[in-house]
Design a protein around this motif. Structure first.
Motif, PDB file in Angstrom:
ATOM      1  N   ALA A   1       0.830  -1.208   0.000  1.00 23.07           N
ATOM      2  CA  ALA A   1       0.000   0.000   0.000  1.00 23.07           C
ATOM      3  C   ALA A   1       0.863   1.256   0.000  1.00 23.07           C
ATOM      4  N   LEU A   2       1.968   1.241   0.740  1.00 24.47           N
ATOM      5  CA  LEU A   2       2.869   2.401   0.759  1.00 24.47           C
ATOM      6  C   LEU A   2       3.476   2.657  -0.622  1.00 24.47           C
ATOM      7  N   ARG A   3       3.829   1.587  -1.318  1.00 21.27           N
ATOM      8  CA  ARG A   3       4.385   1.757  -2.676  1.00 21.27           C
ATOM      9  C   ARG A   3       3.343   2.353  -3.622  1.00 21.27           C
ATOM     10  N   ALA A   4       2.089   1.933  -3.476  1.00 18.06           N
ATOM     11  CA  ALA A   4       1.018   2.417  -4.361  1.00 18.06           C
ATOM     12  C   ALA A   4       0.549   3.813  -3.965  1.00 18.06           C
ATOM     13  N   ARG A   5       0.688   4.155  -2.688  1.00 22.98           N
ATOM     14  CA  ARG A   5       0.254   5.453  -2.143  1.00 22.98           C
ATOM     15  C   ARG A   5      -1.196   5.777  -2.506  1.00 22.98           C
ATOM     16  N   GLU A   6      -2.052   4.796  -2.335  1.00 16.93           N
ATOM     17  CA  GLU A   6      -3.482   4.995  -2.583  1.00 16.93           C
ATOM     18  C   GLU A   6      -4.269   4.561  -1.362  1.00 16.93           C
ATOM     19  N   GLY A   7      -5.249   5.362  -0.980  1.00 14.97           N
ATOM     20  CA  GLY A   7      -6.100   5.005   0.129  1.00 14.97           C
ATOM     21  C   GLY A   7      -7.068   3.900  -0.252  1.00 14.97           C
ATOM     22  N   ARG A   8      -7.599   3.256   0.779  1.00  8.88           N
ATOM     23  CA  ARG A   8      -8.600   2.202   0.560  1.00  8.88           C
ATOM     24  C   ARG A   8      -9.451   2.122   1.814  1.00  8.88           C
ATOM     25  N   VAL A   9     -10.692   2.517   1.693  1.00 12.08           N
ATOM     26  CA  VAL A   9     -11.610   2.462   2.831  1.00 12.08           C
ATOM     27  C   VAL A   9     -12.897   1.762   2.403  1.00 12.08           C
ATOM     28  N   GLY A  10     -13.636   1.281   3.400  1.00 20.51           N
ATOM     29  CA  GLY A  10     -14.911   0.631   3.111  1.00 20.51           C
ATOM     30  C   GLY A  10     -14.800  -0.857   2.859  1.00 20.51           C
ATOM     31  N   VAL A  11     -13.683  -1.471   3.265  1.00 16.82           N
ATOM     32  CA  VAL A  11     -13.511  -2.905   3.019  1.00 16.82           C
ATOM     33  C   VAL A  11     -14.086  -3.762   4.140  1.00 16.82           C
ATOM     34  N   VAL A  12     -14.286  -3.170   5.317  1.00 13.82           N
ATOM     35  CA  VAL A  12     -14.804  -3.910   6.461  1.00 13.82           C
ATOM     36  C   VAL A  12     -16.198  -3.374   6.797  1.00 13.82           C
ATOM     37  N   ASP A  13     -17.134  -4.294   6.980  1.00 19.87           N
ATOM     38  CA  ASP A  13     -18.497  -3.926   7.379  1.00 19.87           C
ATOM     39  C   ASP A  13     -18.938  -4.872   8.482  1.00 19.87           C
ATOM     40  N   TRP A  14     -18.464  -4.586   9.705  1.00 20.68           N
ATOM     41  CA  TRP A  14     -18.812  -5.477  10.813  1.00 20.68           C
ATOM     42  C   TRP A  14     -20.298  -5.473  11.103  1.00 20.68           C
ATOM     43  N   LEU A  15     -20.972  -4.340  10.967  1.00 13.77           N
ATOM     44  CA  LEU A  15     -22.420  -4.314  11.223  1.00 13.77           C
ATOM     45  C   LEU A  15     -23.136  -5.316  10.327  1.00 13.77           C
ATOM     46  N   GLY A  16     -22.873  -5.234   9.036  1.00 13.31           N
ATOM     47  CA  GLY A  16     -23.514  -6.144   8.089  1.00 13.31           C
ATOM     48  C   GLY A  16     -23.119  -7.589   8.311  1.00 13.31           C
ATOM     49  N   GLN A  17     -21.826  -7.819   8.542  1.00 12.52           N
ATOM     50  CA  GLN A  17     -21.347  -9.185   8.732  1.00 12.52           C
ATOM     51  C   GLN A  17     -21.900  -9.805  10.011  1.00 12.52           C
ATOM     52  N   LEU A  18     -21.880  -9.042  11.106  1.00 11.80           N
ATOM     53  CA  LEU A  18     -22.419  -9.575  12.362  1.00 11.80           C
ATOM     54  C   LEU A  18     -23.912  -9.840  12.265  1.00 11.80           C
ATOM     55  N   GLU A  19     -24.609  -8.984  11.535  1.00 10.42           N
ATOM     56  CA  GLU A  19     -26.039  -9.213  11.344  1.00 10.42           C
ATOM     57  C   GLU A  19     -26.268 -10.505  10.557  1.00 10.42           C
ATOM     58  N   GLN A  20     -25.479 -10.713   9.497  1.00  6.78           N
ATOM     59  CA  GLN A  20     -25.592 -11.951   8.712  1.00  6.78           C
ATOM     60  C   GLN A  20     -25.259 -13.175   9.552  1.00  6.78           C
ATOM     61  N   GLU A  21     -24.281 -13.032  10.439  1.00  7.04           N
ATOM     62  CA  GLU A  21     -23.856 -14.145  11.286  1.00  7.04           C
ATOM     63  C   GLU A  21     -24.797 -14.343  12.490  1.00  7.04           C
ATOM     64  N   GLY A  22     -25.755 -13.441  12.656  1.00  3.77           N
ATOM     65  CA  GLY A  22     -26.673 -13.527  13.784  1.00  3.77           C
ATOM     66  C   GLY A  22     -26.025 -13.158  15.114  1.00  3.77           C
ATOM     67  N   LEU A  23     -24.963 -12.349  15.070  1.00  2.27           N
ATOM     68  CA  LEU A  23     -24.203 -12.021  16.273  1.00  2.27           C
ATOM     69  C   LEU A  23     -24.306 -10.559  16.700  1.00  2.27           C
ATOM     70  N   LEU A  24     -24.924  -9.734  15.873  1.00  3.01           N
ATOM     71  CA  LEU A  24     -24.968  -8.306  16.169  1.00  3.01           C
ATOM     72  C   LEU A  24     -25.678  -8.033  17.492  1.00  3.01           C
ATOM     73  N   GLU A  25     -26.814  -8.656  17.683  1.00  2.00           N
ATOM     74  CA  GLU A  25     -27.592  -8.456  18.911  1.00  2.00           C
ATOM     75  C   GLU A  25     -26.773  -8.843  20.140  1.00  2.00           C
ATOM     76  N   GLU A  26     -26.017  -9.938  20.036  1.00  3.56           N
ATOM     77  CA  GLU A  26     -25.181 -10.395  21.157  1.00  3.56           C
ATOM     78  C   GLU A  26     -24.137  -9.344  21.546  1.00  3.56           C
ATOM     79  N   ILE A  27     -23.492  -8.753  20.565  1.00  3.97           N
ATOM     80  CA  ILE A  27     -22.478  -7.738  20.826  1.00  3.97           C
ATOM     81  C   ILE A  27     -23.117  -6.501  21.454  1.00  3.97           C
ATOM     82  N   ILE A  28     -24.247  -6.087  20.919  1.00  9.19           N
ATOM     83  CA  ILE A  28     -24.922  -4.892  21.432  1.00  9.19           C
ATOM     84  C   ILE A  28     -25.412  -5.133  22.858  1.00  9.19           C
ATOM     85  N   ARG A  29     -25.978  -6.288  23.126  1.00 11.55           N
ATOM     86  CA  ARG A  29     -26.552  -6.575  24.441  1.00 11.55           C
ATOM     87  C   ARG A  29     -25.495  -6.828  25.522  1.00 11.55           C
ATOM     88  N   MET A  30     -24.256  -7.000  25.125  1.00 15.33           N
ATOM     89  CA  MET A  30     -23.204  -7.182  26.125  1.00 15.33           C
ATOM     90  C   MET A  30     -23.173  -6.013  27.103  1.00 15.33           C
TER      91      MET A  30
END
Length: 198
Positions: A165-194
């Motif tokens: 990434a340093l050699r390319a010197r280009e940003g990259r954002v938006g690759v991680v979506d824990w909200l969506g992934q945890l919801e798909q995995e059925g784990l979002l509620e568990e994390i929130i309710r902790m």
């Protein structure tokens, strides 16, 4: 004037280990913000409920700017800390890396470090809600921010990606979506309710 490579992310994402390895590969120095804040007296108080020091980020930012400006021959300094985006000025930043980790893996890492109760829950929510990423993009713009997932990866593998990434010197954002992934995995509620009852 030295340039800074910022490494930020929620505690437990691998920042310090990756920063040391990256600095070694680049022949750069490492500035651990937490250590600097303690050593130079930039901690104003202790948050007893969370067991964390309250850092005076304005004073720390001023000191970081001084250190970067005074670095002999300019060069590179890897600056690491979950609040680095609050203390390293944009004009010094070569690139900012935001390390991410799946919240369940992060939970195991943080619990092994002794995080419990509100401190654990707030750090997990911070990761789920992209707090460090959003702050880094606000501070530096998406063109200087590179987000990467460290889940299940060794530090050497992560450093190789950072070097690319340093050699390319280009940003990259938006690759991680824990909200969506945890919801798909059925784990979002568990994390929130902790946090219930804290």
């Amino acid at each position: 004037m030295a340039k800074a490579i910022v490494i930020t992310g929620t505690p437990g994402t691998g920042k310090s280990t990756v920063a040391r390895l990256l600095a070694e590969r680049l022949g750069a120095g490492v500035l651990e913000l937490g250590e600097l804040a303690i050593r130079e007296g930039f901690c104003s108080s202790l948050d007893e409920e969370r067991g964390t020091l309250i850092v005076e980020t304005d004073l720390l930012a001023q000191r970081v700017s001084e250190l970067l400006a005074a670095r002999p021959g300019g060069g590179l300094l890897v600056v690491v800390g979950h609040y680095a985006q609050h203390v390293v000025p944009r004009e010094h930043v070569l690139m900012a890396f935001v390390l991410r980790r799946h919240p369940l893996e992060l939970k195991r890492v943080l619990e092994a470090r002794g995080y419990r109760g509100r401190k654990l829950h707030e750090n997990l929510l911070s990761e789920v809600l992209d707090v460090c990423l959003v702050e880094a993009v606000q501070a530096y713009g998406p063109e200087l921010v590179y987000e990467l997932d460290t889940t299940g990866r060794g530090p050497e593998e992560v450093v190789e990606e950072l070097l690319t990434a340093l050699r390319a010197r280009e940003g990259r954002v938006g690759v991680v979506d824990w909200l969506g992934q945890l919801e798909q995995e059925g784990l979002l509620e568990e994390i929130i309710r902790m946090g219930d009852g804290l």
